[in-house]
Motif scaffolding. Sequence first.
Motif, mmCIF file in Angstrom:
data_model
loop_
_atom_site.group_PDB
_atom_site.id
_atom_site.type_symbol
_atom_site.label_atom_id
_atom_site.label_comp_id
_atom_site.label_asym_id
_atom_site.label_seq_id
_atom_site.Cartn_x
_atom_site.Cartn_y
_atom_site.Cartn_z
ATOM 1 N N ALA A 85 4.441 -2.479 11.374
ATOM 2 C CA ALA A 85 5.444 -3.379 11.070
ATOM 3 C C ALA A 85 5.376 -4.083 9.800
ATOM 4 C CB ALA A 85 6.502 -4.037 11.720
ATOM 5 N N VAL A 86 4.383 -4.749 9.510
ATOM 6 C CA VAL A 86 4.613 -5.029 8.075
ATOM 7 C C VAL A 86 4.524 -3.802 7.324
ATOM 8 C CG1 VAL A 86 2.986 -6.427 6.439
ATOM 9 C CG2 VAL A 86 3.586 -7.744 8.803
ATOM 10 N N ASN A 87 3.838 -3.101 7.332
ATOM 11 C CA ASN A 87 3.157 -2.150 6.389
ATOM 12 C C ASN A 87 4.776 -1.305 6.327
ATOM 13 O OD1 ASN A 87 0.836 -2.826 6.121
ATOM 14 N ND2 ASN A 87 -0.287 -1.194 7.392
ATOM 15 N N ALA A 88 5.592 -0.830 6.966
ATOM 16 C CA ALA A 88 6.454 -0.068 6.461
ATOM 17 C C ALA A 88 7.205 -0.963 5.539
ATOM 18 C CB ALA A 88 7.947 -0.426 8.141
ATOM 19 N N VAL A 89 7.009 -2.551 5.455
ATOM 20 C CA VAL A 89 7.837 -3.294 4.170
ATOM 21 C C VAL A 89 7.086 -2.832 3.244
ATOM 22 C CG1 VAL A 89 9.462 -5.175 3.024
ATOM 23 C CG2 VAL A 89 9.217 -4.844 5.767
ATOM 24 N N PHE A 90 6.165 -2.544 3.206
ATOM 25 C CA PHE A 90 4.801 -2.578 2.092
ATOM 26 C C PHE A 90 4.969 -0.934 1.239
ATOM 27 C CE2 PHE A 90 1.155 -0.900 0.808
ATOM 28 C CZ PHE A 90 1.122 -1.534 -0.112
ATOM 29 N N ILE A 91 5.059 -0.406 2.412
ATOM 30 C CA ILE A 91 5.613 1.083 1.651
ATOM 31 C C ILE A 91 6.730 1.595 0.656
ATOM 32 C CG2 ILE A 91 5.113 3.593 2.167
ATOM 33 C CD1 ILE A 91 2.283 2.583 2.297
ATOM 34 N N LEU A 92 7.949 0.700 1.571
ATOM 35 C CA LEU A 92 8.673 0.510 0.686
ATOM 36 C C LEU A 92 9.418 -0.345 -0.421
ATOM 37 C CD1 LEU A 92 11.178 0.505 4.198
ATOM 38 C CD2 LEU A 92 10.920 2.851 2.252
ATOM 39 N N ALA A 93 8.531 -1.313 0.006
ATOM 40 C CA ALA A 93 8.619 -1.836 -1.329
ATOM 41 C C ALA A 93 7.985 -1.670 -2.440
ATOM 42 C CB ALA A 93 8.092 -3.543 -0.945
ATOM 43 N N VAL A 103 -4.097 -0.991 7.383
ATOM 44 C CA VAL A 103 -4.504 0.165 7.971
ATOM 45 C C VAL A 103 -3.336 1.092 7.780
ATOM 46 C CG1 VAL A 103 -3.458 -0.401 10.252
ATOM 47 C CG2 VAL A 103 -4.665 1.411 10.193
ATOM 48 N N LEU A 104 -3.669 2.474 7.293
ATOM 49 C CA LEU A 104 -2.312 3.318 6.962
ATOM 50 C C LEU A 104 -2.682 4.832 7.912
ATOM 51 C CD1 LEU A 104 -1.720 3.081 3.194
ATOM 52 C CD2 LEU A 104 -0.151 1.800 5.006
ATOM 53 N N ASP A 105 -1.613 5.107 7.771
ATOM 54 C CA ASP A 105 -1.351 7.094 8.654
ATOM 55 C C ASP A 105 -1.569 8.394 7.372
ATOM 56 O OD1 ASP A 105 1.134 7.372 7.706
ATOM 57 O OD2 ASP A 105 1.242 7.127 9.869
ATOM 58 N N GLY A 106 -1.965 9.185 7.426
ATOM 59 C CA GLY A 106 -1.543 10.265 6.918
ATOM 60 C C GLY A 106 -0.383 10.128 6.375
ATOM 61 N N GLU A 107 0.706 10.200 6.806
ATOM 62 C CA GLU A 107 1.520 10.469 5.885
ATOM 63 C C GLU A 107 1.982 9.008 4.691
ATOM 64 O OE1 GLU A 107 5.779 11.504 4.725
ATOM 65 O OE2 GLU A 107 3.405 12.975 5.532
ATOM 66 N N GLN A 108 1.060 8.028 5.127
ATOM 67 C CA GLN A 108 1.624 6.950 4.382
ATOM 68 C C GLN A 108 0.747 7.251 3.134
ATOM 69 O OE1 GLN A 108 1.286 3.795 7.321
ATOM 70 N NE2 GLN A 108 2.663 2.994 7.765
ATOM 71 N N ILE A 109 -0.826 7.426 2.994
ATOM 72 C CA ILE A 109 -1.483 7.545 1.917
ATOM 73 C C ILE A 109 -1.079 8.831 1.545
ATOM 74 C CG2 ILE A 109 -3.449 7.995 1.559
ATOM 75 C CD1 ILE A 109 -4.894 6.754 4.029
ATOM 76 N N ARG A 110 -0.720 10.318 2.185
ATOM 77 C CA ARG A 110 0.128 11.213 1.206
ATOM 78 C C ARG A 110 1.220 10.776 0.097
ATOM 79 N NH1 ARG A 110 4.762 14.305 0.004
ATOM 80 N NH2 ARG A 110 6.034 12.697 1.450
ATOM 81 N N ILE A 111 1.908 9.654 0.607
ATOM 82 C CA ILE A 111 2.878 8.472 -0.339
ATOM 83 C C ILE A 111 2.586 7.854 -1.221
ATOM 84 C CG2 ILE A 111 5.267 6.922 -0.803
ATOM 85 C CD1 ILE A 111 5.559 7.977 2.778
ATOM 86 N N PHE A 168 6.476 1.527 -3.116
ATOM 87 C CA PHE A 168 6.036 3.128 -3.355
ATOM 88 C C PHE A 168 7.694 3.889 -2.574
ATOM 89 C CE2 PHE A 168 1.691 2.028 -1.920
ATOM 90 C CZ PHE A 168 1.246 2.273 -3.262
ATOM 91 N N GLY A 169 8.773 3.030 -2.546
ATOM 92 C CA GLY A 169 9.947 4.061 -2.116
ATOM 93 C C GLY A 169 10.628 3.496 -3.428
ATOM 94 N N THR A 170 12.247 4.545 -3.344
ATOM 95 C CA THR A 170 12.881 4.656 -3.915
ATOM 96 C C THR A 170 14.065 3.576 -4.607
ATOM 97 O OG1 THR A 170 12.913 7.659 -3.831
ATOM 98 C CG2 THR A 170 14.775 6.430 -4.964
ATOM 99 N N LEU A 171 14.273 2.725 -5.880
ATOM 100 C CA LEU A 171 14.232 1.944 -5.361
ATOM 101 C C LEU A 171 15.471 1.429 -6.552
ATOM 102 C CD1 LEU A 171 11.033 -0.159 -7.310
ATOM 103 C CD2 LEU A 171 12.473 -0.466 -4.597
#
Length: 264
Positions: A111-119, A27-35, A121-124
């Motif tokens: 909470a799990v997805n917060a880590v998933f999105i950063l790992a 499950v993702l929200d719109g902002e996460q899917i924008r990323i 799709f985040g800036t590394l």
Amino acid sequence: MSTGKDIGTITTRRDLSILRTVAVARVLDGEQIRIVGGFSSTRRTNRRLLKLVRAGLLRRWFVGTAAGGQKALYGLSPQGASLIGEAKQGLISWKQDSLITSSQFLAHQQAVNAVFILARFGTLPLGLAYERWLRPMLPLSPSVPLIPDGYFEMRHGGTLLPMFLEADLGTESSTVWRRKVELYLKLALGSEFERLFGERRFRTLVLLPSSRRLESVRTTIAKRTEKLFWLSTREEVESQGLWGRIWLRPTGAERLRLVIGADG
């Protein structure tokens, strides 16, 4: 409902990438899917998401926001799962467009997805690269009956960095945590991890809802080991990212980076 003609129009590479990512994240929200999709604006994101919902490839629900409004959440539909070759078991079955007022599952998955999105799709930091993310559905093995909340791998130079994730909501007892610690230690000290993942070492990241809860869980872990575990709060991860000096070990007061030598 969508028609076959509607589904036939959804063929872009970005659409398929979104569906595959939602399959992992559940499950993702719109902002996460924008990323995830690399959209240039929220408006373009919402327009495409509406098309995917109308085509029957995504399910949509709503949750309240802190400001008193609502925001949409999206999950994979059976049609979407079929399109990308994913199993339909385990798909979220909430009624289309329903308002989700309370869900421990949703809180945990976010909470799990917060880590998933950063790992993923985040800036590394310079020198760090994402390899893969797995969502274990069954115990790792009969000898180590542990189901982590997530498993991912990063690469720093020529070194692979395997990491398990435990997202704690503050509801698990110290007895449950002692059992988890014993199982992770068994996995680390035996040969099972190497057999399953082809590597010899791993870390276990523990994401906590508050500093007070962090200290409670950290005390439980420290009674058994000073190694293996890295702890932080969800607030710190979401505000500073995974790669800053936000992590505590079972003992000691110094906040550390997960990856030494990565230019953050």
